[in-house]
Design an enzyme around this catalytic site. Structure first.
Site, PDB file in Angstrom:
ATOM      1  N   LYS A  22       0.832  -1.207   0.000  1.00 45.38           N
ATOM      2  CA  LYS A  22       0.000   0.000   0.000  1.00 45.38           C
ATOM      3  C   LYS A  22       0.865   1.255   0.000  1.00 45.38           C
ATOM      4  CE  LYS A  22      -1.805   1.636   4.038  1.00 45.38           C
ATOM      5  NZ  LYS A  22      -1.466   3.069   4.188  1.00 45.38           N
ATOM      6  N   ASN A  23       1.855   1.276   0.912  1.00 43.86           N
ATOM      7  CA  ASN A  23       2.634   2.505   1.072  1.00 43.86           C
ATOM      8  C   ASN A  23       3.606   2.762  -0.070  1.00 43.86           C
ATOM      9  OD1 ASN A  23       1.254   2.969   3.380  1.00 43.86           O
ATOM     10  ND2 ASN A  23       2.965   2.613   4.790  1.00 43.86           N
ATOM     11  N   ARG A 122      -0.044  14.261  13.482  1.00 44.44           N
ATOM     12  CA  ARG A 122       0.471  14.047  12.133  1.00 44.44           C
ATOM     13  C   ARG A 122       0.473  15.298  11.266  1.00 44.44           C
ATOM     14  NH1 ARG A 122      -1.352   8.207   9.883  1.00 44.44           N
ATOM     15  NH2 ARG A 122       0.570   8.388   8.711  1.00 44.44           N
TER      16      ARG A 122
HETATM   17  C1  UD1 Z   1       4.121   6.877   6.619  1.00 43.33           C
HETATM   18  C2  UD1 Z   1       3.309   5.645   6.343  1.00 43.33           C
HETATM   19  C3  UD1 Z   1       2.724   5.120   7.652  1.00 43.33           C
HETATM   20  C4  UD1 Z   1       3.809   4.898   8.680  1.00 43.33           C
HETATM   21  C5  UD1 Z   1       4.672   6.144   8.847  1.00 43.33           C
HETATM   22  C6  UD1 Z   1       5.885   5.923   9.728  1.00 43.33           C
HETATM   23  C7  UD1 Z   1       2.511   6.026   4.083  1.00 43.33           C
HETATM   24  C8  UD1 Z   1       1.362   6.339   3.210  1.00 43.33           C
HETATM   25  N1  UD1 Z   1       2.237   5.993   5.413  1.00 43.33           N
HETATM   26  O1  UD1 Z   1       3.244   7.873   7.133  1.00 43.33           O
HETATM   27  O2  UD1 Z   1       2.070   3.865   7.364  1.00 43.33           O
HETATM   28  O3  UD1 Z   1       3.234   4.589   9.926  1.00 43.33           O
HETATM   29  O4  UD1 Z   1       5.158   6.584   7.549  1.00 43.33           O
HETATM   30  O5  UD1 Z   1       6.653   4.886   9.234  1.00 43.33           O
HETATM   31  O6  UD1 Z   1       3.610   5.794   3.639  1.00 43.33           O
HETATM   32  N2  UD1 Z   1       6.036  14.629  10.965  1.00 43.33           N
HETATM   33  C9  UD1 Z   1       6.055  15.963  11.272  1.00 43.33           C
HETATM   34  N3  UD1 Z   1       5.868  16.860  10.258  1.00 43.33           N
HETATM   35  C10 UD1 Z   1       5.667  16.470   8.969  1.00 43.33           C
HETATM   36  C11 UD1 Z   1       5.641  15.096   8.663  1.00 43.33           C
HETATM   37  C12 UD1 Z   1       5.836  14.188   9.693  1.00 43.33           C
HETATM   38  O7  UD1 Z   1       6.248  16.348  12.416  1.00 43.33           O
HETATM   39  O8  UD1 Z   1       5.500  17.332   8.099  1.00 43.33           O
HETATM   40  C13 UD1 Z   1       6.238  13.638  12.046  1.00 43.33           C
HETATM   41  C14 UD1 Z   1       4.999  12.747  12.276  1.00 43.33           C
HETATM   42  O9  UD1 Z   1       4.067  13.357  13.122  1.00 43.33           O
HETATM   43  C15 UD1 Z   1       5.624  11.509  12.867  1.00 43.33           C
HETATM   44  C16 UD1 Z   1       6.984  11.420  12.137  1.00 43.33           C
HETATM   45  O10 UD1 Z   1       7.233  12.730  11.620  1.00 43.33           O
HETATM   46  O11 UD1 Z   1       5.874  11.712  14.232  1.00 43.33           O
HETATM   47  C17 UD1 Z   1       7.043  10.437  11.004  1.00 43.33           C
HETATM   48  O12 UD1 Z   1       5.904  10.589  10.179  1.00 43.33           O
HETATM   49  P1  UD1 Z   1       5.923  10.299   8.630  1.00 43.33           P
HETATM   50  O13 UD1 Z   1       7.099   9.444   8.280  1.00 43.33           O
HETATM   51  O14 UD1 Z   1       5.741  11.562   7.881  1.00 43.33           O
HETATM   52  O15 UD1 Z   1       4.592   9.432   8.447  1.00 43.33           O
HETATM   53  P2  UD1 Z   1       3.717   9.405   7.158  1.00 43.33           P
HETATM   54  O16 UD1 Z   1       4.574   9.664   5.976  1.00 43.33           O
HETATM   55  O17 UD1 Z   1       2.478  10.200   7.352  1.00 43.33           O
END
Ligand code: UD1
Length: 425
Positions: A22-23, A122
């Site tokens: 999916k991801n 998030r």
């Molecule tokens: C992706 C995955 C999800 C997985 C996560 C962590 C997809 C579609 N989803 O989610 O299944 O659980 O990676 O492996 O690929 N953060 C910020 N600011 C931002 C972006 C992120 O503070 O702009 C923080 C988030 O709150 C979190 C951390 O960074 O604490 C990691 O999040 P991130 O890797 O961005 O998760 P997703 O990409 O949303």
């Protein structure tokens, strides 16, 4: 409303084939916005999140034909909108992945802000700051982020935390930007590498995939390609743990064992017998009671947060005491209260769950609150004595292709029932 009825205590035996990730599928679908012409994607998993993403692309004017054999034919030549509506982004946060490609290709994007979700706040600030550094003008209006740039330009961007979709969004945007972009402290997840490899096939100049520094030299045009979605390592990890929860022996086929290195180390320490057969199969066997091991979630190659809830089920019935620490998301212990309803002995202290293994869990009705929590409750149902009724199955269908059927084929007593037909007794 569908729910899953699981009669626990049956060992598993047989082979489960893993679907496309999916991801990986979601960013790869988004990358089709970057070039005109016919793309062919194979091994696209049949999941609710993929259907929502396809719906979003169609709203933007993209033509998508989904064939019987998990193949998508996609053509974004008639891309005619730059707006991702609230209704779709609300249903799936990963919709924000269209932001980078839309600004890069059309010079503008209007994407609804996703808001919080069940596992935490998030934010998407890294995505937005990165685009600003690349020269986009951003405004937040009426719950939407509006981004404009005649042409993005390369920039040096540092992630405070290695964000997966943040890295993907900015990597896609950088492919059509003028000049060189450097993404530092970038995510190293296999899904990021899979997207990068597709972009390279499309003609992008990208170096450093799989490391924390990704360098992209932008170009004016990219070309459409044929691409196969990599196997889902989270789905594979979940079924390895299903064998751990229920006992028995399973062969997990169509997986990339290397993507599961850390997970397999933990499962071996917990006492599961694991063997890599060929290059794409893992055999897993459980005999006797599991050992307690401590687990801490980390960005790849660390232990994935997307398997934290599932390994908690194994620890809930393991020999001693285990500490499971969640470092990625602040609110990812919603499954704990439900596991306790099945008799698990778990105490949450801040970001850690202290799990004291019990001899066995007992079936009960439980409610899934998010995607991975729902998989955890299914595994708990397999391990428990008696009948477990998992409600909120729509969460499961977002990210697991036919999980109930795959488990039933290897001997689990699991069936999908309408709420009123079920017998929780
Ligand atoms: C992706 C995955 C999800 C997985 C996560 C962590 C997809 C579609 N989803 O989610 O299944 O659980 O990676 O492996 O690929 N953060 C910020 N600011 C931002 C972006 C992120 O503070 O702009 C923080 C988030 O709150 C979190 C951390 O960074 O604490 C990691 O999040 P991130 O890797 O961005 O998760 P997703 O990409 O949303």
């Amino acid at each position: 409303m569908d729910c899953l009825e699981i009669k626990g205590g049956r060992t598993l035996s047989g082979t489960i084939r893993i679907s496309g990730a999916k991801n990986a599928a979601l960013p790869i679908l988004s990358a089709t916005l970057l070039a005109e012409g016919a793309f062919r994607l194979s091994e696209v998993p049949s999941l609710e999140d993929v259907r929502i993403f396809a719906e979003l692309l169609r709203e933007l004017g993209v033509e998508i034909k989904s064939l019987e054999d998990s193949t998508f034919l996609i053509d974004s030549s008639k891309l005619n909108s730059h707006e991702a509506p609230y209704e779709l982004v609300r249903r799936m946060r990963a919709s924000v992945l269209v932001l980078g490609p839309l600004v890069a290709r059309l010079g503008r994007a209007r994407v609804s802000l996703p808001g919080g979700c069940a596992i935490g706040a998030r934010p998407i600030d890294f995505h937005l700051k990165g685009l600003e550094l690349m020269g986009a003008k951003l405004e937040i209006r009426q719950g939407f982020v509006e981004a404009r740039a005649r042409r993005l330009r390369g920039a040096q961007i540092y992630f405070d935390i290695p964000s997966v979709t943040g890295t993907e969004n900015l990597m896609m945007a950088a492919c059509l930007a003028k000049g060189k972009t450097v993404l530092e402290n970038a995510a190293r997840e296999p899904e990021v590498v899979a997207l990068g490899n597709m972009l390279k096939e499309m003609g992008a100049d990208i170096h450093g995939l799989g490391t924390d520094t990704i360098i992209i030299h932008g170009s004016r045009h990219l070309r459409p390609v044929t691409c196969t979605i990599i196997p889902d390592r989270i789905e594979a990890g979940t079924y390895l743990m299903a064998a751990g929860a229920a006992g028995g022996e399973l062969t997990i086929e169509n997986c990339v064992p290397e993507h599961l290195d850390t997970v397999m180390l933990k499962l071996k320490a917990a006492g599961l017998k694991l063997k890599i057969i060929d290059s794409d199969k893992i055999r897993v066997r459980r005999r006797g009671r599991l050992n307690s091991v401590d687990v801490k979630t980390q960005p790849y190659p660390g232990f994935p947060t997307d398997l934290q809830a599932q390994i908690m089920v194994l620890m809930a019935v393991a020999g001693k005491l285990s500490v499971i620490t969640e470092t990625i998301f602040e609110n990812r212990f919603m499954h704990v209260a439900e596991l306790k309803r099945l008799g698990a002995d778990i105490r949450v202290e801040g970001r850690s769950a202290i799990v004291r293994g019990v001899k066995h869990l007992n079936g009960a009705p439980v409610m899934a609150t998010d995607l991975r929590a729902s998989a955890c409750l299914v595994l708990a149902g397999l391990a428990a004595k008696g009948t477990t009724l998992v409600q909120g199955v729509h969460h499961l269908d977002r990210g697991y292709e036919r999980m109930d059927e795959k488990l039933a084929q290897v001997g689990a007593r699991i069936r999908r029932v309408k709420m009123q037909d079920s017998d929780p007794g």
